[in-house]
Design a protein around this motif. Structure first.
Motif, PDB file in Angstrom:
ATOM      1  N   SER A 144      -4.289  -2.818   3.159  1.00  0.00           N
ATOM      2  CA  SER A 144      -3.163  -1.892   3.176  1.00  0.00           C
ATOM      3  C   SER A 144      -3.312  -0.866   2.057  1.00  0.00           C
ATOM      4  N   TRP A 145      -3.734  -1.311   0.921  1.00  0.00           N
ATOM      5  CA  TRP A 145      -3.930  -0.427  -0.231  1.00  0.00           C
ATOM      6  C   TRP A 145      -4.933   0.671   0.104  1.00  0.00           C
ATOM      7  N   ARG A 153      -4.934   4.587  -1.633  1.00  0.00           N
ATOM      8  CA  ARG A 153      -4.631   4.323  -3.032  1.00  0.00           C
ATOM      9  C   ARG A 153      -5.911   4.085  -3.823  1.00  0.00           C
ATOM     10  N   GLY A 168       0.798  -1.211   0.000  1.00  0.00           N
ATOM     11  CA  GLY A 168       0.000   0.000   0.000  1.00  0.00           C
ATOM     12  C   GLY A 168       0.835   1.266   0.000  1.00  0.00           C
ATOM     13  N   HIS A 221      -3.811   3.280   2.769  1.00  0.00           N
ATOM     14  CA  HIS A 221      -2.877   4.292   2.274  1.00  0.00           C
ATOM     15  C   HIS A 221      -3.532   5.203   1.235  1.00  0.00           C
TER      16      HIS A 221
END
Length: 282
Positions: A190-191, A196, A165, A194
């Motif tokens: 995680s992606w 994204r 991420g 963050h």
């Protein structure tokens, strides 16, 4: 679903034959692993040669042990290969776990994760074209994109998964379908954490050998030797897929989990495996 091919490491001179056959077949990517204290080709040099001998297939480090390397020189090498391959390089990165590799490179095994994070920050700065320092100018060539080539991270620990991420384009999963799904979910979280957009690219890996008994036996022996340091080599070797039905089933399972590509990793030297595997996935 794309399918790639992981190249064997036991005979560097044969890799061009493997690569040319794969380039003419249904495979999207050629992968090559990394070690220092082992009888394997250096992956960036080998993949540069392979990129020059092929026309369209991607070349991927799977995974490059970045903490063993100087980050400034690594940034230059990666950008060079990215440019000269026409953007076909996929940079798979990991920290490695072998003490002897770090001993030989003069790096600290205990701080390898922190070192990788520092390397990534520096390489991204250099790829963007800014000077190295007030006393030292930019380091080229520039990669095709200012952020550098596509970066995938391998690993199992939370810090490794979180890097996807923070820094990456996606995840390399060397795990069977039975427990890869949880890793995929963690990477996707995680992606999002963050901020994204879109989704990470998920690349799975399975170990395969296809051919007569002597080919399969040789592949098992090579894989066992490579993973001997883990103390559970035979358990890993037992998971090698050796029939077309097993390989097709694994690909389908990873597709159901949302993987974008599956790398069929070969340890046996018999180049005719390329054609046998092409028949399986075509």
């Amino acid at each position: 679903m794309h399918v790639g091919l992981g190249l064997p490491i036991s005979d560097p001179a044969a890799l061009l034959d493997w690569a040319r056959r794969a380039d003419a077949g249904p495979f999207r990517t050629l992968g090559l692993l990394d070690r220092l204290v082992y009888d394997n080709p250096e992956p960036l040099i080998a993949l540069a040669t392979i990129a020059g001998a092929t026309a369209r297939i991607k070349v991927q480090t799977e995974v490059l042990l970045a903490p063993l390397r100087d980050p400034v020189l690594l940034a230059k090498q990666v950008a060079t290969l990215d440019r000269m391959s026409g953007g076909r390089l996929v940079l798979g990165l990991g920290v490695g776990g072998r003490a002897d590799d770090h001993l030989a490179s003069g790096t600290d095994l205990r701080t390898r994760g922190r070192r990788l994070d520092e390397q990534l920050a520096l390489m991204r700065r250099l790829w963007s074209g800014v000077p190295y320092s007030d006393e030292c100018g930019p380091i080229g060539p520039a990669p095709l994109r200012p952020e550098g080539p596509e970066i995938l991270f391998g690993g199992f620990q939370p810090a490794a998964l979180a890097r996807v991420g923070r820094w990456g384009s996606g995840f390399l999963a060397a795990a069977p379908p039975s427990w890869a799904g949880g890793l995929f979910d963690t990477v996707r979280r995680s992606w999002k954490d963050h901020g994204r957009s879109g989704a990470p690219r998920i690349v799975a890996q399975v170990n395969v050998a296809l051919g007569p008994p002597e080919v399969i036996d040789a592949a098992r022996a090579a894989m066992g030797a490579y993973y001997e340091f883990t103390g559970r080599a035979q358990s890993m070797v037992s998971g090698m897929l050796t029939t077309p039905d097993e390989i097709r089933t694994a690909i389908a399972q990873f597709e159901d989990l949302g993987a974008d590509e599956v790398m069929l990793y070969c340890y046996g030297r018999d180049v005719d495996q390329v054609d046998r595997l092409a028949d399986v996935v075509s």
